[in-house]
Scaffold this motif. Structure first.
Motif, mmCIF file in Angstrom:
data_model
loop_
_atom_site.group_PDB
_atom_site.id
_atom_site.type_symbol
_atom_site.label_atom_id
_atom_site.label_comp_id
_atom_site.label_asym_id
_atom_site.label_seq_id
_atom_site.Cartn_x
_atom_site.Cartn_y
_atom_site.Cartn_z
ATOM 1 N N MET A 1 -14.286 -16.351 22.060
ATOM 2 C CA MET A 1 -14.856 -17.650 22.396
ATOM 3 C C MET A 1 -13.936 -18.393 23.347
ATOM 4 S SD MET A 1 -17.034 -19.176 19.379
ATOM 5 C CE MET A 1 -18.578 -18.313 19.008
ATOM 6 N N ALA A 2 -13.214 -17.616 24.117
ATOM 7 C CA ALA A 2 -12.197 -18.214 24.985
ATOM 8 C C ALA A 2 -12.808 -19.220 25.951
ATOM 9 C CB ALA A 2 -11.463 -17.117 25.749
ATOM 10 N N ALA A 3 -14.048 -19.012 26.311
ATOM 11 C CA ALA A 3 -14.668 -19.915 27.283
ATOM 12 C C ALA A 3 -14.767 -21.344 26.740
ATOM 13 C CB ALA A 3 -16.055 -19.394 27.650
ATOM 14 N N TYR A 4 -14.763 -21.489 25.421
ATOM 15 C CA TYR A 4 -14.875 -22.832 24.848
ATOM 16 C C TYR A 4 -13.536 -23.547 24.710
ATOM 17 C CZ TYR A 4 -19.502 -21.181 23.401
ATOM 18 O OH TYR A 4 -20.771 -20.678 23.377
ATOM 19 N N ARG A 5 -12.466 -22.841 24.966
ATOM 20 C CA ARG A 5 -11.164 -23.435 24.678
ATOM 21 C C ARG A 5 -10.935 -24.730 25.461
ATOM 22 N NH1 ARG A 5 -5.564 -23.741 25.226
ATOM 23 N NH2 ARG A 5 -5.779 -23.370 27.446
ATOM 24 N N ALA A 6 -11.083 -24.664 26.749
ATOM 25 C CA ALA A 6 -10.797 -25.849 27.564
ATOM 26 C C ALA A 6 -11.697 -27.029 27.199
ATOM 27 C CB ALA A 6 -10.885 -25.492 29.039
ATOM 28 N N PRO A 7 -13.014 -26.838 27.113
ATOM 29 C CA PRO A 7 -13.833 -28.005 26.764
ATOM 30 C C PRO A 7 -13.531 -28.547 25.366
ATOM 31 C CG PRO A 7 -15.189 -26.001 27.004
ATOM 32 C CD PRO A 7 -13.828 -25.675 27.508
ATOM 33 N N LEU A 8 -13.198 -27.679 24.429
ATOM 34 C CA LEU A 8 -12.872 -28.167 23.081
ATOM 35 C C LEU A 8 -11.588 -28.996 23.120
ATOM 36 C CD1 LEU A 8 -13.459 -28.166 20.047
ATOM 37 C CD2 LEU A 8 -12.332 -25.945 19.860
ATOM 38 N N GLN A 9 -10.650 -28.548 23.922
ATOM 39 C CA GLN A 9 -9.392 -29.267 24.095
ATOM 40 C C GLN A 9 -9.645 -30.637 24.735
ATOM 41 O OE1 GLN A 9 -5.785 -26.750 24.588
ATOM 42 N NE2 GLN A 9 -5.763 -27.596 26.632
ATOM 43 N N ASP A 10 -10.454 -30.635 25.759
ATOM 44 C CA ASP A 10 -10.745 -31.898 26.434
ATOM 45 C C ASP A 10 -11.444 -32.876 25.489
ATOM 46 O OD1 ASP A 10 -9.644 -30.844 28.691
ATOM 47 O OD2 ASP A 10 -11.546 -30.358 29.660
ATOM 48 N N ALA A 11 -12.390 -32.352 24.722
ATOM 49 C CA ALA A 11 -13.203 -33.253 23.902
ATOM 50 C C ALA A 11 -12.434 -33.818 22.721
ATOM 51 C CB ALA A 11 -14.442 -32.516 23.395
ATOM 52 N N THR A 12 -11.461 -33.063 22.225
ATOM 53 C CA THR A 12 -10.748 -33.533 21.033
ATOM 54 C C THR A 12 -9.387 -34.130 21.361
ATOM 55 O OG1 THR A 12 -9.756 -31.350 20.730
ATOM 56 C CG2 THR A 12 -11.816 -31.772 19.548
ATOM 57 N N GLY A 13 -8.880 -33.827 22.542
ATOM 58 C CA GLY A 13 -7.537 -34.306 22.869
ATOM 59 C C GLY A 13 -6.439 -33.577 22.119
ATOM 60 N N LEU A 14 -6.774 -32.490 21.487
ATOM 61 C CA LEU A 14 -5.769 -31.696 20.767
ATOM 62 C C LEU A 14 -5.574 -30.361 21.481
ATOM 63 C CD1 LEU A 14 -6.871 -32.073 17.015
ATOM 64 C CD2 LEU A 14 -5.237 -33.466 18.298
ATOM 65 N N PRO A 15 -4.365 -29.785 21.413
ATOM 66 C CA PRO A 15 -4.202 -28.426 21.920
ATOM 67 C C PRO A 15 -5.056 -27.467 21.101
ATOM 68 C CG PRO A 15 -2.183 -29.196 20.844
ATOM 69 C CD PRO A 15 -3.123 -30.349 20.898
ATOM 70 N N VAL A 16 -5.646 -26.490 21.764
ATOM 71 C CA VAL A 16 -6.520 -25.533 21.094
ATOM 72 C C VAL A 16 -5.993 -24.123 21.344
ATOM 73 C CG1 VAL A 16 -8.857 -24.556 20.984
ATOM 74 C CG2 VAL A 16 -8.549 -27.015 21.310
ATOM 75 N N VAL A 17 -5.877 -23.358 20.272
ATOM 76 C CA VAL A 17 -5.406 -21.979 20.361
ATOM 77 C C VAL A 17 -6.598 -21.033 20.341
ATOM 78 C CG1 VAL A 17 -4.093 -20.166 19.200
ATOM 79 C CG2 VAL A 17 -3.220 -22.515 19.251
ATOM 80 N N GLU A 18 -6.700 -20.197 21.373
ATOM 81 C CA GLU A 18 -7.689 -19.123 21.360
ATOM 82 C C GLU A 18 -6.926 -17.915 20.806
ATOM 83 O OE1 GLU A 18 -10.013 -16.081 21.706
ATOM 84 O OE2 GLU A 18 -8.352 -16.056 23.121
ATOM 85 N N PRO A 19 -7.336 -17.396 19.679
ATOM 86 C CA PRO A 19 -6.446 -16.465 18.964
ATOM 87 C C PRO A 19 -6.275 -15.104 19.625
ATOM 88 C CG PRO A 19 -8.530 -16.706 17.804
ATOM 89 C CD PRO A 19 -8.549 -17.713 18.915
ATOM 90 N N THR A 20 -7.275 -14.625 20.351
ATOM 91 C CA THR A 20 -7.098 -13.305 20.966
ATOM 92 C C THR A 20 -6.082 -13.390 22.105
ATOM 93 O OG1 THR A 20 -9.425 -12.903 20.426
ATOM 94 C CG2 THR A 20 -8.322 -11.272 21.792
ATOM 95 N N GLN A 21 -6.155 -14.445 22.869
ATOM 96 C CA GLN A 21 -5.143 -14.638 23.912
ATOM 97 C C GLN A 21 -3.761 -14.809 23.277
ATOM 98 O OE1 GLN A 21 -7.070 -17.984 25.978
ATOM 99 N NE2 GLN A 21 -7.446 -16.614 27.714
#
Lengths: 219, 219, 219, 219, 219, 219
Positions: F185-205
């Motif tokens: 779900m790596a494609a969602y990482r950046a938008p999730l980060q932007d929307a929450t203001g928290l760092p987001v870890v994509e686990p496979t990366q």
């Protein structure tokens, strides 16, 4: 002659020091050690970031080294306890921190304590402290009032935010005792206690009162 | 008038109470609360089993109820803190336990504390207390000296067993601070500290000194 | 001849004992130990405070001592498990507590259990138990239904409050199994389970069923 | 008709199954569920590596699926509890694991349990289990006897190694109860108990006895 | 252009930096970020006390601020990770600590790690770090080799002390992976691994290798 | 020649593998190990139940055994890390799991991480993993988006559910870093980060980047 307990406000705000000084009044006594509350002129206006904490630590150390020969003990009067573990390396002098003693005292007043924090950004740092102290099991949670240092002068709004945070800690997080996550807010202790029905620990008083006992024991 | 801190020895040994009383000396002061050390005549000769603890709890409660109107606070001076949580239900009076305060104080003197226990059979009970307090992470371990209450009168052998236990806690368990797991052994604190090179907490003094501060704050 | 499992209701309410007795029905069997549910006439009407618990403990012990020669085992049927650790000192007889066994059983039915408590004031005491048991990591939380003992007779309102508490534990605290924080409410187990969709542990049944197995093994 | 408790030995050793079967004897009773101990022919000779465990898991599942309609419950009789969490997804059937129930039972017999493990290499895996169960605080430690599966037939040497491990757990790790970290060693329970003076939990008996109670309750 | 990973040796010893630099060799690659190992001239000769750590923290921060525009990331190459949490407040730059990454890496190589510490007096500080990281459950223990910074130049004696400590961690504390509690000792990793049979984590390599991956991800 | 890092998608969805493959792009480099993302044709369409996990484990193992001679390392690209501990028994090859590395990476980005889970039913399993890893203290909580595997193709609804879960973790659970509880779900990482203001870890990366560093070190 080592007869003074120094309560060190590591920020440069005289008003905070004055608040701390007033809170020390019930702990002063004729034969007892003097309790002197000091402002570190070279401190930041408020200790908010980790950089503030770590810079303040060296100011606190410098003060302690300069006053070591007159000191019966030191209290680091900031909820991040800057320099505490350095002070502990000074031989023959007691050092206690307010977040440390606030937590330890809360552990005798309830089973799970909630912390009324000032800023959201400090909560992660506090959790590191509770982890280092090995007491996370006793922490119900933390809620920040989200007011910057300058906004704390509006006392009514500050108290009202503290009460809201306290009630949220009680009702959502299951806290049965509260710790005020800041030095120099002793004036809010009683109304916060009344409004929430929970015992409230003012951490500078908690630390100073423990320090006085330890000074008597000369530990 | 509530002006007395009662330090309650829940066993019936006057000698233990006398030892506690001597240990209170540095904490007494002119204007301060009176510190009165009492022996519960109906207590067991020594509190060793869980049954001893739970029976003693009710004696402690009875004493507290009878002296409540003169009490500024109570300290349960037995390392199993009999009755502590009942005393806390009494309104308007502070109650602190010695194992509780011994541990909390040790947590300001080192990172991992070791307990010099009297009897092997009490160690499991102590671990339940550390668990209930949520501080097991700070406990390096416990080592019992394995001497019954009557054997404690041989002071030289007792001290020597305590030193052996303390060194084992330091060297095998990694303790960097020690707690004496018994009331009324204050006389051994200094020699144990000297022999091990570790700070040593005498728990009754720890509890009484914390109580005095809290009484001043009226918390 | 030691052939009876005593399930001890430490409060003086016959109705509670009757409820417990009914709950034991599926556990009774021809060749098995007798299961006798007893009311302690000298117990409090309900065990609510720490003082209730600690006073009940001695009644429980007295009963156990008097029935020890006929006992295959004892279950302390109150969620504060009064006297459990004293009973364990009696030689040659098994003793299990219901909060203990309720929790241990829940740990085989889900990863994080929620406790439907009766009174808010008991929750701190329960957390001390979970801490002493070293299992706080498995506790999702506790929610009290906030009804006094006398109010529990209104069964519809009680069940509805339990369901509300159970849903809150599931949805806000993340519990995936529930423990009923009270003896003698077995009748509510099935409806609470149906309403929440979570497995529900009735702690007296949990304890008695474990006791029966242990009696067979003679451990 | 679901009337059998299957105790599944996931290794292919008939001798181990025979040992388990003998250990079930005290738990069998007229009206009770049948207790059937089975050997999985396709299992490894001994479950030693993680690969053994995870391969065995699927054999255990296959057996359970095939016997589900006759099963009142399943016990995974290997200290790594292969397949336990898969079995729990089967609707309407109870599944318990022996390391799980061995630990939970030990928690009612002492405060800190020690595990007499077979192989050094399994200890890390056991710690993962204690961690997943959230009970590491109750684990005093593990000591391996360091004997491969084939060496276990030398019963005298095996018992003597178990006793040595048990004493080390008691004296160095502070265990006050022991768990045998292996299925099918019930015959050593009594002598290990006698030699160490500590209660000893045989985990397959512990699990089966808990399962029988749960079957009666139909949980 | 932010293309350099700075590995900051906060003590003033060029020899330590040279050791770190050699350890970075396998991590350097054509297209990758430059890895530059720096000595802080104003650092203490060795970071031993808390005062050393907290003073070094500000030197580390100053270095980072001055090199921020060229930095792809920073590694604090001292086992007390001075300044790490301040560096994390610098926007847009990755910062990792070696004790942190040494521990996290060990958690993928074994279940319980042992730390070969340099000085006894640092162990309490390390435990505060493990506590703040919330990973004490994974720490088997720490054993110090008890050699001052100047004594580390005797490589044979140092290695032999490290092996002794590693074996004690393995045999007495139950460690199944080791972490070297010091930067710049990469040369000892292979022989320590060979002598103990346990995987050994060299923390500076662990941190730098994690940093390189994170720089690629731009996290 | 061991020059390939295999990132194993244990479900049979090519779309998931394609997403993972795209996420690996920033980690690929000229001289570096090849990164090959594979779909296990015999895997389930989605890994949802424990049975899915444990069956997938053996497929993962089989793949690893077949490719061992070309493998520089393996990453188990499913948030339940099927087979991870079996892979670790393969000699001379590195194996890392994505839930493991997602969590370890999050521990360097914030103090308490929240997990955006896919299904409610997986959360209990995740908590077992956090427990086995000994890091529950760092877990703020988990919130499921409650969408089945087939529903994940509606990307807008999925992202919006992830953002809602992330905000709940931030505001109610106190998370200050998020981990995506799913591979691919790596494609969602950046938008999730932007929307929450928290760092987001994509686990496979997270896992692959750690693996690359370890391959360089040959650990």
């Amino acid at each position: 002659m080592r007869d003074t307990l120094y309560v060190i406000n590591p920020n440069s705000s005289q008003a905070v020091t004055a608040g701390i000084d007033a809170a020390m009044e019930p702990l002063r006594r004729a034969g007892g050690p003097r309790i002197e509350c000091v402002t570190l002129a070279d401190g930041p206006p408020g200790v908010q970031t980790q950089q503030d904490v770590d810079r303040a630590a060296l100011s606190v150390l410098r003060f302690a080294q300069e006053h070591q020969d007159k000191a019966a003990g030191f209290v680091t009067a900031c909820f991040s306890d800057p320099g505490l573990h350095m002070l502990r390396e000074l031989p023959g002098v007691l050092s206690l921190g307010i977040s440390e003693c606030g937590a330890l005292t809360a552990m005798t007043l309830g089973q799970r304590f909630g912390v009324v924090a000032i800023l959201q950004g400090s909560i992660g740092r506090h959790w590191r402290t509770w982890g280092a102290m090995g007491i996370t099991q006793r922490v119900a949670g933390e809620v920040a009032i989200g007011r910057g240092v300058t906004e704390l002068t509006d006392r009514e709004a500050t108290l009202s935010a503290m009460i809201a945070a306290g009630k949220r800690l009680r009702d959502e997080h299951g806290a049965n005792v509260l710790v005020m996550g800041c030095a120099g807010m002793a004036a809010y202790r009683a109304p916060l206690q009344d409004a929430t029905g929970l015992p409230v620990v003012e951490p500078t008083q908690a630390a100073a009162s423990m320090a006085l006992g330890r000074i008597q024991l000369d530990w």
